[in-house]
Design a protein around this motif. Sequence first.
Motif, PDB file in Angstrom:
ATOM      1  N   LYS A   6       7.750  12.217  -6.418  1.00 59.95           N
ATOM      2  CA  LYS A   6       7.849  11.582  -5.112  1.00 59.95           C
ATOM      3  C   LYS A   6       6.476  11.527  -4.436  1.00 59.95           C
ATOM      4  CE  LYS A   6      10.521  11.817  -0.877  1.00 59.95           C
ATOM      5  NZ  LYS A   6      11.381  12.635  -0.031  1.00 59.95           N
ATOM      6  N   ARG A   7       5.757  12.604  -4.569  1.00 62.19           N
ATOM      7  CA  ARG A   7       4.438  12.674  -3.972  1.00 62.19           C
ATOM      8  C   ARG A   7       3.530  11.570  -4.530  1.00 62.19           C
ATOM      9  NH1 ARG A   7       2.169  18.560  -4.382  1.00 62.19           N
ATOM     10  NH2 ARG A   7       4.025  19.199  -3.277  1.00 62.19           N
ATOM     11  N   GLY A   8       3.617  11.377  -5.843  1.00 60.64           N
ATOM     12  CA  GLY A   8       2.804  10.348  -6.494  1.00 60.64           C
ATOM     13  C   GLY A   8       3.120   8.960  -5.948  1.00 60.64           C
ATOM     14  N   ILE A   9       4.409   8.685  -5.754  1.00 63.55           N
ATOM     15  CA  ILE A   9       4.808   7.372  -5.254  1.00 63.55           C
ATOM     16  C   ILE A   9       4.315   7.180  -3.820  1.00 63.55           C
ATOM     17  CG2 ILE A   9       6.778   5.898  -4.673  1.00 63.55           C
ATOM     18  CD1 ILE A   9       8.308   7.386  -6.893  1.00 63.55           C
ATOM     19  N   ILE A  10       4.459   8.233  -3.016  1.00 67.19           N
ATOM     20  CA  ILE A  10       4.045   8.102  -1.622  1.00 67.19           C
ATOM     21  C   ILE A  10       2.529   7.962  -1.525  1.00 67.19           C
ATOM     22  CG2 ILE A  10       4.082   9.222   0.644  1.00 67.19           C
ATOM     23  CD1 ILE A  10       6.768  10.454  -0.290  1.00 67.19           C
ATOM     24  N   GLU A  11       1.854   8.638  -2.447  1.00 69.17           N
ATOM     25  CA  GLU A  11       0.408   8.486  -2.511  1.00 69.17           C
ATOM     26  C   GLU A  11       0.046   7.006  -2.690  1.00 69.17           C
ATOM     27  OE1 GLU A  11      -1.404  11.921  -4.627  1.00 69.17           O
ATOM     28  OE2 GLU A  11      -2.512  10.347  -5.648  1.00 69.17           O
ATOM     29  N   LEU A  12       0.747   6.360  -3.597  1.00 72.15           N
ATOM     30  CA  LEU A  12       0.496   4.939  -3.834  1.00 72.15           C
ATOM     31  C   LEU A  12       0.821   4.108  -2.586  1.00 72.15           C
ATOM     32  CD1 LEU A  12      -0.217   2.550  -5.665  1.00 72.15           C
ATOM     33  CD2 LEU A  12       2.108   2.629  -6.573  1.00 72.15           C
ATOM     34  N   CYS A  13       1.889   4.490  -1.890  1.00 71.18           N
ATOM     35  CA  CYS A  13       2.250   3.778  -0.658  1.00 71.18           C
ATOM     36  C   CYS A  13       1.154   3.927   0.397  1.00 71.18           C
ATOM     37  CB  CYS A  13       3.566   4.309  -0.097  1.00 71.18           C
ATOM     38  SG  CYS A  13       4.965   3.945  -1.145  1.00 71.18           S
ATOM     39  N   VAL A  14       0.633   5.151   0.533  1.00 69.82           N
ATOM     40  CA  VAL A  14      -0.427   5.394   1.513  1.00 69.82           C
ATOM     41  C   VAL A  14      -1.652   4.547   1.164  1.00 69.82           C
ATOM     42  CG1 VAL A  14      -2.061   7.129   2.365  1.00 69.82           C
ATOM     43  CG2 VAL A  14       0.346   7.710   2.139  1.00 69.82           C
ATOM     44  N   ARG A  86      -1.756   1.860  -9.183  1.00 67.82           N
ATOM     45  CA  ARG A  86      -0.925   0.672  -9.090  1.00 67.82           C
ATOM     46  C   ARG A  86      -0.548   0.193 -10.497  1.00 67.82           C
ATOM     47  NH1 ARG A  86       0.091  -4.094  -5.250  1.00 67.82           N
ATOM     48  NH2 ARG A  86       1.765  -4.818  -6.576  1.00 67.82           N
ATOM     49  N   GLU A  87      -1.533   0.199 -11.384  1.00 61.08           N
ATOM     50  CA  GLU A  87      -1.284  -0.238 -12.756  1.00 61.08           C
ATOM     51  C   GLU A  87      -0.283   0.684 -13.446  1.00 61.08           C
ATOM     52  OE1 GLU A  87      -4.378  -0.853 -16.276  1.00 61.08           O
ATOM     53  OE2 GLU A  87      -4.848  -1.954 -14.430  1.00 61.08           O
ATOM     54  N   GLU A  88      -0.514   2.011 -13.254  1.00 61.24           N
ATOM     55  CA  GLU A  88       0.404   2.984 -13.856  1.00 61.24           C
ATOM     56  C   GLU A  88       1.825   2.757 -13.338  1.00 61.24           C
ATOM     57  OE1 GLU A  88      -0.905   6.988 -13.169  1.00 61.24           O
ATOM     58  OE2 GLU A  88      -2.815   6.601 -14.178  1.00 61.24           O
ATOM     59  N   TRP A  89       1.919   2.536 -12.040  1.00 61.40           N
ATOM     60  CA  TRP A  89       3.225   2.345 -11.423  1.00 61.40           C
ATOM     61  C   TRP A  89       3.903   1.085 -11.957  1.00 61.40           C
ATOM     62  CZ3 TRP A  89       7.112   4.429  -9.036  1.00 61.40           C
ATOM     63  CH2 TRP A  89       8.010   3.628  -8.340  1.00 61.40           C
ATOM     64  N   ASP A  90       3.157  -0.016 -12.005  1.00 55.57           N
ATOM     65  CA  ASP A  90       3.729  -1.274 -12.472  1.00 55.57           C
ATOM     66  C   ASP A  90       4.263  -1.148 -13.899  1.00 55.57           C
ATOM     67  OD1 ASP A  90       3.371  -2.587 -10.140  1.00 55.57           O
ATOM     68  OD2 ASP A  90       1.485  -3.564 -10.701  1.00 55.57           O
ATOM     69  N   SER A  91       3.470  -0.478 -14.740  1.00 52.95           N
ATOM     70  CA  SER A  91       3.929  -0.399 -16.129  1.00 52.95           C
ATOM     71  C   SER A  91       5.114   0.554 -16.231  1.00 52.95           C
ATOM     72  CB  SER A  91       2.787  -0.019 -17.072  1.00 52.95           C
ATOM     73  OG  SER A  91       2.733   1.363 -17.234  1.00 52.95           O
ATOM     74  N   PHE A  92       5.108   1.607 -15.401  1.00 51.18           N
ATOM     75  CA  PHE A  92       6.226   2.552 -15.420  1.00 51.18           C
ATOM     76  C   PHE A  92       7.510   1.897 -14.914  1.00 51.18           C
ATOM     77  CE2 PHE A  92       8.821   5.715 -13.145  1.00 51.18           C
ATOM     78  CZ  PHE A  92       9.111   6.574 -14.179  1.00 51.18           C
TER      79      PHE A  92
END
Lengths: 124, 317
Positions: A6-14, A86-92
């Motif tokens: 969750k922290r990782g996702i919110i980091e990306l949001c920030v 962002r790239e990591e998230w998109d591919s995940f």
Amino acid sequence: MNAQFKRGIIELCVLSVLVEKDMYGYLIINQLSGFIDVNENTIYPILRRLTKEDYFETYLEESNEGAPRKYYKMTEKGFMYYLQLREEWDSFIGGVYQVINQGGKKNEEIFRRFKTRINETKAD
Amino acid sequence: MKKYLEDLRQELMKQKLTEKEIEEIIADHKEMISNAIDEGLSEEEIKAKFGKPSQVAEELADSDDQEPAEQEETKGFQLLESFEVKGDSISVDVNLIYEDITYQLGEDSQIKVFYQGKGKVEKYEVSYEKNEFRLSAPKRHGFNFFINKEDGINFLVELPRKVIVNVLKQVIISSDSVFKNLNIKQFIANTTSGDLDIDHCQVEKFKLHSVSGDSKIENSTFEDMVLSLVSGDVFIKNTTITQDFKASTVSGDVHVTDVTCVNFEMSAVSGDVNGKEFYPQKVIFKSVSGDLNIKNKEKKYIEIVKNSTLSGDINIS
């Protein structure tokens, strides 16, 4: 949800809100909590850590109401980090969607197939 | 809001954050909460938005978690002696000439002394009596200017994690010494040309006397620090001094980065003090030609209590 995840996702949001413009802490929290269920005690530590890592810089600016505000500004290093996350998230997330949509997107369909299977096992 | 900030401060102190960090965090929260109030949020809404102070503090400690200094592997060393420690505090007295030494924490309740090298280890005095640990080099008679490197010897001392060091006194000539993760009440170090390296230590009173040895102090907290230097330089980084910081130097320079203290007293002949993100509250400055240079991002007021210099300058920007 797994706290680390969750922290990782919110980091990306920030990072995603600060890539567009400089903002002060409270505004960042407001922006995010409008979309996702998070509060200050998740966001502030992230802001702080990313600032420590030199992904953000801070500066003070006077405001019309009351005390000056601390603005967070993304650095070039921060931008590179944003791209990488962002790239990591998109591919995940792309992979996740492929997995969960293997049986199609229609819940009625999925439910119908599931029900037939349950009935088959009962019949055995 | 006052109550919330006070509770938060209490919780942050429990988490062992440095004073500088706590001040920053409190200031940020003060700002954010007053933003929320300006927006017309009720007390309940603010509570929901900001969460419990204890949670905030935990999250911060988690993400700010400072890794302790990486400890030396005891592999490659031989165990010389070990002593069982019964009490909860000890003192340490070390006298060395050229032998390098590292102090760090061990997990059990023993003081362990390791060594490596071909030197004559049996000639060293190693003892533990009445809660005092001693390690001394053999007394040398006459002049021994030439020390054969092959006869070199290095020590590694592990002190029990759960034990507080009341007094650590180290007198060395040219040995380099490294201190990692220690908790010391009174720390006295005298060195002629040996270098000192202090990392992740918590010290109450610290006194360093160095002729030409350079010292590096990082990620540590001190109550009081007194440096007395001839030509050795000192580098202090990411460190909190909760009370007084005194530095007297002939020609050694003191470099200070990310450090806070209350009173800073400098007396120098030609040595300079170069601060970056250095936030003393009050400064007493005496010098012949040494300068005090401070470059800070945050414009906090620094009071110059006393300034007497022949040709030195104070530059704060």
